[in-house]
Every structure is written in structure tokens, then in C-alpha cells.
Design an enzyme around this catalytic site. Structure first.
Site, PDB file in Angstrom:
ATOM      1  N   ASN A 207      -5.050  -4.593   2.331  1.00  0.00           N
ATOM      2  CA  ASN A 207      -5.322  -3.933   3.609  1.00  0.00           C
ATOM      3  C   ASN A 207      -6.588  -3.092   3.498  1.00  0.00           C
ATOM      4  O   ASN A 207      -7.248  -3.085   2.459  1.00  0.00           O
ATOM      5  CB  ASN A 207      -4.109  -3.096   4.035  1.00  0.00           C
ATOM      6  CG  ASN A 207      -3.793  -2.042   3.006  1.00  0.00           C
ATOM      7  OD1 ASN A 207      -4.606  -1.184   2.720  1.00  0.00           O
ATOM      8  ND2 ASN A 207      -2.599  -2.128   2.417  1.00  0.00           N
ATOM      9  N   ASP A 276       3.902  -4.163   3.098  1.00  0.00           N
ATOM     10  CA  ASP A 276       5.311  -4.221   3.510  1.00  0.00           C
ATOM     11  C   ASP A 276       5.936  -5.558   3.151  1.00  0.00           C
ATOM     12  O   ASP A 276       7.155  -5.669   3.043  1.00  0.00           O
ATOM     13  CB  ASP A 276       5.427  -3.983   5.013  1.00  0.00           C
ATOM     14  CG  ASP A 276       5.059  -2.556   5.368  1.00  0.00           C
ATOM     15  OD1 ASP A 276       5.454  -1.647   4.606  1.00  0.00           O
ATOM     16  OD2 ASP A 276       4.350  -2.340   6.368  1.00  0.00           O
ATOM     17  N   LYS A 286      -4.426 -22.495  -8.528  1.00  0.00           N
ATOM     18  CA  LYS A 286      -5.141 -22.258  -7.266  1.00  0.00           C
ATOM     19  C   LYS A 286      -4.666 -23.268  -6.210  1.00  0.00           C
ATOM     20  O   LYS A 286      -4.637 -24.480  -6.472  1.00  0.00           O
ATOM     21  CB  LYS A 286      -6.638 -22.422  -7.512  1.00  0.00           C
ATOM     22  CG  LYS A 286      -7.480 -22.093  -6.324  1.00  0.00           C
ATOM     23  CD  LYS A 286      -8.956 -22.265  -6.626  1.00  0.00           C
ATOM     24  CE  LYS A 286      -9.737 -22.175  -5.336  1.00  0.00           C
ATOM     25  NZ  LYS A 286     -11.077 -22.713  -5.468  1.00  0.00           N
ATOM     26  N   ILE A 304       8.769   2.415  -1.460  1.00  0.00           N
ATOM     27  CA  ILE A 304       8.634   3.315  -2.625  1.00  0.00           C
ATOM     28  C   ILE A 304       9.099   4.720  -2.256  1.00  0.00           C
ATOM     29  O   ILE A 304       9.852   5.363  -2.994  1.00  0.00           O
ATOM     30  CB  ILE A 304       7.160   3.348  -3.098  1.00  0.00           C
ATOM     31  CG1 ILE A 304       6.702   1.949  -3.489  1.00  0.00           C
ATOM     32  CG2 ILE A 304       6.986   4.327  -4.263  1.00  0.00           C
ATOM     33  CD1 ILE A 304       5.220   1.808  -3.737  1.00  0.00           C
ATOM     34  N   LYS A 334       9.900   8.574  11.228  1.00  0.00           N
ATOM     35  CA  LYS A 334       9.763   8.329   9.776  1.00  0.00           C
ATOM     36  C   LYS A 334      10.280   9.516   8.969  1.00  0.00           C
ATOM     37  O   LYS A 334      10.835   9.345   7.886  1.00  0.00           O
ATOM     38  CB  LYS A 334       8.301   8.048   9.431  1.00  0.00           C
ATOM     39  CG  LYS A 334       7.951   6.595   9.674  1.00  0.00           C
ATOM     40  CD  LYS A 334       6.562   6.213   9.267  1.00  0.00           C
ATOM     41  CE  LYS A 334       6.349   4.738   9.659  1.00  0.00           C
ATOM     42  NZ  LYS A 334       4.988   4.369   9.861  1.00  0.00           N
TER      43      LYS A 334
HETATM   44  O1  PMT Z   1      -7.352   5.078   2.061  1.00  0.00           O
HETATM   45  P1  PMT Z   1      -8.171   5.461   3.265  1.00  0.00           P
HETATM   46  O2  PMT Z   1      -9.180   4.405   3.628  1.00  0.00           O
HETATM   47  O3  PMT Z   1      -8.809   6.817   3.134  1.00  0.00           O
HETATM   48  O4  PMT Z   1      -7.173   5.531   4.524  1.00  0.00           O
HETATM   49  C1  PMT Z   1      -6.182   6.494   4.550  1.00  0.00           C
HETATM   50  C2  PMT Z   1      -4.851   5.945   5.100  1.00  0.00           C
HETATM   51  C3  PMT Z   1      -5.032   5.597   6.560  1.00  0.00           C
HETATM   52  C4  PMT Z   1      -4.423   4.707   4.310  1.00  0.00           C
HETATM   53  C5  PMT Z   1      -3.786   7.073   4.885  1.00  0.00           C
HETATM   54  O5  PMT Z   1      -4.189   8.222   5.540  1.00  0.00           O
HETATM   55  C6  PMT Z   1      -2.403   6.638   5.365  1.00  0.00           C
HETATM   56  O6  PMT Z   1      -2.053   6.715   6.517  1.00  0.00           O
HETATM   57  N1  PMT Z   1      -1.563   6.146   4.428  1.00  0.00           N
HETATM   58  C7  PMT Z   1      -0.215   5.598   4.722  1.00  0.00           C
HETATM   59  C8  PMT Z   1      -0.391   4.211   5.255  1.00  0.00           C
HETATM   60  C9  PMT Z   1       0.931   3.515   5.479  1.00  0.00           C
HETATM   61  O7  PMT Z   1       1.216   2.584   4.785  1.00  0.00           O
HETATM   62  O8  PMT Z   1       1.692   4.039   6.380  1.00  0.00           O
HETATM   63  P2  PMT Z   1       3.155   3.441   6.779  1.00  0.00           P
HETATM   64  O9  PMT Z   1       3.460   4.079   8.046  1.00  0.00           O
HETATM   65  O10 PMT Z   1       3.187   1.963   6.701  1.00  0.00           O
HETATM   66  O11 PMT Z   1       4.102   3.985   5.613  1.00  0.00           O
HETATM   67  C10 PMT Z   1       4.786   5.238   5.725  1.00  0.00           C
HETATM   68  C11 PMT Z   1       4.921   5.869   4.370  1.00  0.00           C
HETATM   69  O12 PMT Z   1       5.753   5.075   3.530  1.00  0.00           O
HETATM   70  C12 PMT Z   1       3.634   6.070   3.632  1.00  0.00           C
HETATM   71  O13 PMT Z   1       3.711   7.323   2.977  1.00  0.00           O
HETATM   72  C13 PMT Z   1       3.618   4.950   2.622  1.00  0.00           C
HETATM   73  O14 PMT Z   1       2.884   5.299   1.421  1.00  0.00           O
HETATM   74  C14 PMT Z   1       5.090   4.763   2.326  1.00  0.00           C
HETATM   75  N2  PMT Z   1       5.470   3.394   1.946  1.00  0.00           N
HETATM   76  C15 PMT Z   1       5.332   2.344   2.826  1.00  0.00           C
HETATM   77  C16 PMT Z   1       5.742   1.086   2.443  1.00  0.00           C
HETATM   78  C17 PMT Z   1       6.299   0.894   1.144  1.00  0.00           C
HETATM   79  N3  PMT Z   1       6.675  -0.323   0.732  1.00  0.00           N
HETATM   80  N4  PMT Z   1       6.415   1.930   0.322  1.00  0.00           N
HETATM   81  C18 PMT Z   1       6.023   3.178   0.696  1.00  0.00           C
HETATM   82  O15 PMT Z   1       6.127   4.130  -0.083  1.00  0.00           O
END
Ligand code: PMT
Length: 400
Positions: A207, A276, A286, A304, A334
Site C-alpha cells: 500500500n 488486511d 514466477k 495485530i 475502532k
Molecule cells: O506512512 P505514511 O505515508 O506517513 O502514512 C501514514 C498512515 C496514513 C499510514 C498512518 O497515519 C495511518 O493511518 N496508519 C494506519 C493505517 C491503517 O491501516 O488503518 P486501519 O484503519 O486499516 O487499521 C486500524 C488500526 O489497526 C491501525 O492501527 C493498524 O496498524 C491496525 N491493524 C490493521 C490491520 C491489521 N491486520 N493489523 C493491525 O494492527
């Protein structure tokens, strides 16, 4: 008025070429209103005369363990009791090693052991010595004891090498000492950057996360005095000074590294953009373009953050939320669903958030929220850390 006004500072100087810069540091500390007593190791006296520091601090310089001029012949105990803070600049690799292992074989290390005052080290050494696993292990050990590490800086070194290991400039050390170390002694674990989910040996899904936000939060946490471990997906960023970085690639790697480290920490901040979904199977060779269409079967990755929350009830946890719409509503959702103490939500609509120098956050917790307007990610990270440290201290107080 400065934060150092009236502070009693023992300035320790160990034997490195950067010792000459400590003359300027002495002058700056006194100008900032501090009372300064200088303590030099024998090696430091080879680089610069104690007389220089006596003239600048208007006090005799301490160099020997047994001091006949001290009331009970124990100058180190008097100095240790007197100090509000101890600053060692430069701190050589040898000084760090000796103190990390509790040695008390000269006045300066004995003084550090005998004092309960906050200790700040400004390392200075050859870049290879700084990188050496032995020095890094000593650094970790010192940080885990709550010692604040100032620097080092990178650039051209006295020996001609280029890299990390230069002592911070006296002005930068002064600035760091004037900052509140709200999280001194606290261990913080962060995830940052994207993950890569392999499709075959040459292709992966990922991503737009650059890691900038997470790395800025790691640097700010370190500035606040915490000892910081950063579990990072693949990014093109330097490790923030004083931060331990662990490289991972996939969501599964990040999960494993995070679960392993979580129990050793006080605060967990999940800034990573974790995949996700991941391909159900990774092709061993390949994939050939034999068909017009390629269908990838995907499976959900483990969350996580949710896993860490469940496994570590004593951990203060902060999640991020990247949303393209309904920012506050989804962020609150969340907060509940993931069971975290705080959510920092950012809009990623219209190219915002990801891979930019700036960002804005809505920080929410049970019963409250705070908006942080768009600004440079480094400034934003400091503002976020100020909120996290305040809420963490409050939560900790409620646990007691
Ligand atoms: O890295 P940059 O270019 O500076 O950009 C910053 C950012 C936009 C990536 C950052 O500020 C941000 O928003 N990070 C979280 C992105 C995200 O995956 O959000 P989410 O809404 O999908 O996930 C919610 C939370 O669950 C997050 O804390 C994520 O780390 C966590 N998560 C999600 C999926 C997963 N399988 N495990 C997780 O721990």
C-alpha cells in the site's frame, strides 16, 4: 526564564575529541541559569585541560575518586547528592560500556552509580564503533534503565569517516535538556510503514504508506525520553536517532515480531498500514502470463492490534485509523471494537495522509477527543505524543 534556571548539573566529560565542544556546552548551561560542576575522566584530561572548565564554571574540576578536599574524603557522594541532573558529553563507547555494566572504576562512573539524578548521555565515537552490536547492546541496556540518550548526530567525523557517531552540537544538547522528558523510563513499541504480501518470488501486494508518520512518532517518543522499539515494514527512511528498529516484510512477520516484543513494553502505538488480506498461496515460481485473467485467492490477515490488546491487558494501546469518510464515527467504532485506549484517526481521502510530509489527526478516547490540524508530520507526532503521555500517566494513575 529557562527550564534549567537554578538546576544543579554535573557535566561529565569522557575522553573523546568532542571534549573540546563541552567547553561551549558549559558556557551555554551557565548562560541558561544552571549551576555547573565539571567531572572529567583521566582520558578527557588528555584532550582538554581541566583549567578551561574551571575558568568557565568558576569551580574546581573533579577528576579523582578520592578527594582530600571533600568533607569526608568522598567527593563522589557529595557531588552525587548535589546533582539535579548528570549530563555526560561526550560519552565514549568505553564510558557507555562501563556504565552499562555497573562499573565504578573512576570518579565519573562511580558518581553515576551513586546518584539517583536523571542521567543524560551524548554519545560520541567512530561510526563503526557506534554501529557495533556491543555498543548497541549497551545502548539498549542504558535506555531500558531510563538513561536519556541525546544523539549522536551523523556527518564527517574527526577520524575522516562519515556516519553516525558525532556528538550533538552544544546548542542541540542544551535544547534537548530544556525539553520535558515526560516519558523517561517508559518503553514504547511502534509499528510503522506498509507490509508486503508475496504473490510469487518477484511480486507482492502493498500500500501507499511511506512510514513517515510512524517514524516521526518514534522520533518524538524518543525525544520525550522513552526507549523506543520500531517494528517497520519496508520503507526508505533512516532509523530515528536512539530508536531500535526491527525490519519485517509481511503482515505475518509484523504480527510475530510485535507479539514477541509487546510484553516488554509499556505503550504500544500501531501506525502501520497492515495488509488486511494476503494471498492464500504464494507461487513458488514466477507466475507466467498465460491467461487473460489472473484470479488471486486471498485470506484475512490477523489483526495485530487486536491480538496485542488481548494478550497484554497491562499495555496502554494506541491505534491509528485511516478513513476516507465518516472519520470520527469510524474512529470511535475502532476504539470500541479493537479495545484500545486511544485512536488517532486520519483522513486519507483525496491523497491525504499517505506518503506526504503533512497530516492531520482526530485523536479520540473514552469520553474525549482532540483535533490536531494539518501540519508537518514531525510536529504532529510531537503533539500526538504530548496527548499520549498525558493520557498514559492518567491511566497509569488509575491502575495504581
Ligand atoms: O506512512 P505514511 O505515508 O506517513 O502514512 C501514514 C498512515 C496514513 C499510514 C498512518 O497515519 C495511518 O493511518 N496508519 C494506519 C493505517 C491503517 O491501516 O488503518 P486501519 O484503519 O486499516 O487499521 C486500524 C488500526 O489497526 C491501525 O492501527 C493498524 O496498524 C491496525 N491493524 C490493521 C490491520 C491489521 N491486520 N493489523 C493491525 O494492527
Amino acid at each position: 526564564m529557562t527550564a534549567l534556571l537554578g538546576k544543579r548539573i554535573v557535566l561529565g566529560i569522557s575522553g573523546g575529541i568532542a571534549a573540546y565542544k563541552s567547553a561551549e556546552l558549559t558556557r551555554l548551561l551557565i548562560k541558561a541559569g544552571a549551576q555547573v560542576r565539571v567531572c572529567m575522566t583521566p582520558a578527557a584530561c588528555e584532550f582538554i585541560q581541566p583549567l578551561t572548565f574551571q575558568a568557565l564554571s568558576s569551580h574546581p574540576v573533579h577528576t579523582t575518586l578520592l578527594d582530600t578536599a571533600a568533607e569526608a574524603g568522598m567527593g563522589h557522594i557529595e557531588l552525587a547528592r548535589w546533582a539535579d541532573m548528570i549530563v555526560i558529553a561526550p560519552a565514549t563507547a568505553d564510558l557507555m560500556a562501563r556504565f552499562a555494566h555497573g562499573h565504578a572504576d573512576d570518579l565519573l562512573t562511580t558518581l553515576c552509580l551513586a546518584s539517583a539524578a536523571p542521567l543524560y548521555l551524548a554519545p560520541a565515537m567512530n561510526q563503526q564503533m557506534w554501529k557495533h552490536p556491543a555498543t548497541q547492546a549497551n545502548l539498549q541496556r542504558l535506555q531500558s534503565r531510563g538513561v536519556a540518550i541525546l544523539g549522536p548526530d551523523q556527518g564527517v567525523q574527526a577520524c575522516g569517516d562519515v556516519g553516525m557517531g558525532r556528538m550533538l552540537e552544544p546548542e542541540a544538547i542544551l535544547a534537548a535538556l530544556q525539553q520535558p522528558q515526560l516519558l523517561s523510563g517508559i518503553r514504547i513499541l511502534l509499528t510503522a510503514g506498509p507490509t508486503r504480501e508475496a504473490i510469487d518470488p518477484v511480486r507482492f501486494l502493498t500500500n501507499r504508506s511511506s512510514g513517515k508518520m510512524g517514524y516521526a512518532v518514534a522520533a518524538a517518543a524518543q525525544e520525550f525520553g522513552a526507549s523506543v522499539t520500531l517494528i517497520s515494514g519496508p520503507v526508505a527512511l533512516d532509523t530515528p536517532l536512539g530508536v531500535e528498529r526491527i525490519w519485517v516484510e509481511s503482515a505475518a512477520d509484523m504480527l510475530e515480531a510485535t507479539r514477541y516484543a509487546a510484553g516488554l513494553n509499556d505503550i504500544f502505538i500501531a501506525t502501520a498500514a497492515v495488509a488486511d488480506y494476503t494471498p492464500k498461496q504464494v507461487a513458488t515460481q514466477k507466475i507466467k502470463k498465460n491467461n487473460d485473467q489472473l484470479v488471486l485467492e486471498m485470506t484475512r490477515t490477523t489483526d495485530i492490534l487486536v491480538t496485542v490488546v488481548k494478550e497484554n491487558p497491562k499495555l496502554f494501546t494506541v491505534g491509528f485509523a485511516a478513513e476516507t469518510q465518516n472519520l470520527m464515527e469510524y474512529a470511535r467504532g475502532k476504539l470500541e471494537r479493537k479495545g484500545v485506549h486511544m485512536i488517532a484517526a486520519n483522513s486519507v481521502a483525496e491523497g491525504k495522509g499517505f506518503d506526504r510530509a503533512t497530516n492531520a489527526l482526530e485523536v479520540v478516547w473514552q469520553g474525549g477527543s482532540q483535533s490536531l490540524p494539518e501540519m508537518d508530520k514531525k510536529l504532529l507526532a510531537r503533539a500526538l505524543m504530548a496527548i499520549i503521555s498525558q493520557r498514559y500517566q492518567q491511566w497509569k494513575g488509575m491502575q495504581a
